[in-house]
Design a protein around this motif. Structure first.
Motif, PDB file in Angstrom:
ATOM      1  N   TRP A 108      20.980  17.178  62.780  1.00  0.00           N
ATOM      2  CA  TRP A 108      22.438  17.221  62.868  1.00  0.00           C
ATOM      3  C   TRP A 108      23.049  17.427  61.478  1.00  0.00           C
ATOM      4  O   TRP A 108      23.979  18.237  61.314  1.00  0.00           O
ATOM      5  N   LEU A 109      22.524  16.729  60.504  1.00  0.00           N
ATOM      6  CA  LEU A 109      23.058  16.807  59.151  1.00  0.00           C
ATOM      7  C   LEU A 109      22.954  18.232  58.585  1.00  0.00           C
ATOM      8  O   LEU A 109      23.933  18.772  58.062  1.00  0.00           O
ATOM      9  N   PHE A 110      21.793  18.857  58.736  1.00  0.00           N
ATOM     10  CA  PHE A 110      21.631  20.216  58.216  1.00  0.00           C
ATOM     11  C   PHE A 110      22.430  21.229  59.031  1.00  0.00           C
ATOM     12  O   PHE A 110      22.964  22.193  58.478  1.00  0.00           O
ATOM     13  N   ALA A 111      22.535  21.018  60.343  1.00  0.00           N
ATOM     14  CA  ALA A 111      23.350  21.915  61.172  1.00  0.00           C
ATOM     15  C   ALA A 111      24.822  21.802  60.782  1.00  0.00           C
ATOM     16  O   ALA A 111      25.534  22.813  60.671  1.00  0.00           O
ATOM     17  N   PHE A 112      25.290  20.584  60.561  1.00  0.00           N
ATOM     18  CA  PHE A 112      26.678  20.386  60.144  1.00  0.00           C
ATOM     19  C   PHE A 112      26.926  21.042  58.796  1.00  0.00           C
ATOM     20  O   PHE A 112      27.961  21.684  58.585  1.00  0.00           O
ATOM     21  N   ASP A 113      25.966  20.918  57.894  1.00  0.00           N
ATOM     22  CA  ASP A 113      26.083  21.572  56.591  1.00  0.00           C
ATOM     23  C   ASP A 113      26.195  23.088  56.761  1.00  0.00           C
ATOM     24  O   ASP A 113      27.031  23.728  56.127  1.00  0.00           O
ATOM     25  N   ASP A 114      25.356  23.656  57.638  1.00  0.00           N
ATOM     26  CA  ASP A 114      25.429  25.101  57.897  1.00  0.00           C
ATOM     27  C   ASP A 114      26.793  25.492  58.460  1.00  0.00           C
ATOM     28  O   ASP A 114      27.364  26.516  58.073  1.00  0.00           O
ATOM     29  N   LEU A 115      27.311  24.694  59.371  1.00  0.00           N
ATOM     30  CA  LEU A 115      28.595  25.018  59.992  1.00  0.00           C
ATOM     31  C   LEU A 115      29.751  24.921  58.994  1.00  0.00           C
ATOM     32  O   LEU A 115      30.711  25.682  59.083  1.00  0.00           O
ATOM     33  N   ASP A 117      29.352  25.362  55.675  1.00  0.00           N
ATOM     34  CA  ASP A 117      29.131  26.373  54.637  1.00  0.00           C
ATOM     35  C   ASP A 117      29.418  27.781  55.138  1.00  0.00           C
ATOM     36  O   ASP A 117      30.068  28.569  54.466  1.00  0.00           O
ATOM     37  N   ASP A 118      28.889  28.117  56.322  1.00  0.00           N
ATOM     38  CA  ASP A 118      28.911  29.499  56.794  1.00  0.00           C
ATOM     39  C   ASP A 118      29.559  29.685  58.158  1.00  0.00           C
ATOM     40  O   ASP A 118      29.822  30.805  58.556  1.00  0.00           O
ATOM     41  N   GLY A 119      29.765  28.618  58.900  1.00  0.00           N
ATOM     42  CA  GLY A 119      30.168  28.764  60.285  1.00  0.00           C
ATOM     43  C   GLY A 119      31.650  28.529  60.519  1.00  0.00           C
ATOM     44  O   GLY A 119      32.483  28.653  59.622  1.00  0.00           O
ATOM     45  N   GLY A 120      31.947  28.158  61.765  1.00  0.00           N
ATOM     46  CA  GLY A 120      33.311  28.008  62.219  1.00  0.00           C
ATOM     47  C   GLY A 120      34.087  26.883  61.548  1.00  0.00           C
ATOM     48  O   GLY A 120      35.313  26.865  61.623  1.00  0.00           O
ATOM     49  N   LEU A 121      33.399  25.953  60.904  1.00  0.00           N
ATOM     50  CA  LEU A 121      34.096  24.858  60.246  1.00  0.00           C
ATOM     51  C   LEU A 121      34.402  25.147  58.781  1.00  0.00           C
ATOM     52  O   LEU A 121      34.970  24.314  58.087  1.00  0.00           O
ATOM     53  N   ARG A 122      34.054  26.329  58.341  1.00  0.00           N
ATOM     54  CA  ARG A 122      34.243  26.660  56.919  1.00  0.00           C
ATOM     55  C   ARG A 122      35.707  26.617  56.511  1.00  0.00           C
ATOM     56  O   ARG A 122      36.063  26.062  55.490  1.00  0.00           O
ATOM     57  N   GLU A 123      36.559  27.216  57.311  1.00  0.00           N
ATOM     58  CA  GLU A 123      37.988  27.304  56.966  1.00  0.00           C
ATOM     59  C   GLU A 123      38.810  26.137  57.519  1.00  0.00           C
ATOM     60  O   GLU A 123      39.817  25.779  56.959  1.00  0.00           O
ATOM     61  N   ASN A 124      38.378  25.584  58.670  1.00  0.00           N
ATOM     62  CA  ASN A 124      39.171  24.558  59.291  1.00  0.00           C
ATOM     63  C   ASN A 124      38.263  23.456  59.825  1.00  0.00           C
ATOM     64  O   ASN A 124      37.654  23.605  60.875  1.00  0.00           O
ATOM     65  N   ILE A 125      38.201  22.350  59.128  1.00  0.00           N
ATOM     66  CA  ILE A 125      37.324  21.252  59.493  1.00  0.00           C
ATOM     67  C   ILE A 125      37.825  20.523  60.724  1.00  0.00           C
ATOM     68  O   ILE A 125      37.100  19.823  61.396  1.00  0.00           O
ATOM     69  N   GLU A 126      39.082  20.682  61.060  1.00  0.00           N
ATOM     70  CA  GLU A 126      39.650  19.982  62.224  1.00  0.00           C
ATOM     71  C   GLU A 126      39.322  20.764  63.426  1.00  0.00           C
ATOM     72  O   GLU A 126      39.369  20.714  64.486  1.00  0.00           O
TER      73      GLU A 126
END
Length: 126
Positions: A108-115, A117-126
């Motif tokens: 989970w930790l590495f997946a969250f980091d990927d998201l 860094d590069d994914g849908g959470l990059r611009e908007n964490i909410e």
């Protein structure tokens, strides 16, 4: 510890030279070689892998895959990282239940980091 020092040589494709820096050397070869010292010889404790590694890692991978977070090449890259092995070496004496929970958390930790860094959470964490 052994009395001799050894090292490993890796050859990797060169990184693209940034256009903004003129101080980097020109890398025109197909590969760049660098030398890593054998740091295992300097390790003051025995390296161990948790005996529950294979079962806990397999179940954790199945749990993680049930969320369908990564697909295609990213899926392959994520699983090649072997986070279960990292966890099993980090907690070599943990019980199966504790190791399994740690494997889940590590994935989970590495997946969250990927998201982030590069994914849908990059611009908007909410």
């Amino acid at each position: 510890m052994s009395s001799t020092t050894s090292s490993t040589v890796f050859s990797v494709p060169p990184s693209p030279t940034p256009s903004c820096s003129s101080s980097l050397p020109d890398v025109s070869d197909d590969q760049v070689t660098f030398l890593l010292p054998d740091i295992i010889d300097y390790c003051p404790f025995e390296l161990k892998v948790n005996p529950h590694y294979k079962a806990a890692s397999a179940e954790s991978d199945a749990w993680f895959d049930s969320f369908d977070i990564h697909k295609g090449a990213k899926y392959t890259e994520f699983h090649r990282a072997k986070f279960g092995l990292l966890t099993a070496m980090s907690y070599p004496e943990a019980s199966y239940t504790h190791l399994r929970n740690c494997c889940d958390f590590m994935s989970w930790l590495f997946a969250f980091d990927d998201l982030t860094d590069d994914g849908g959470l990059r611009e908007n964490i909410e």
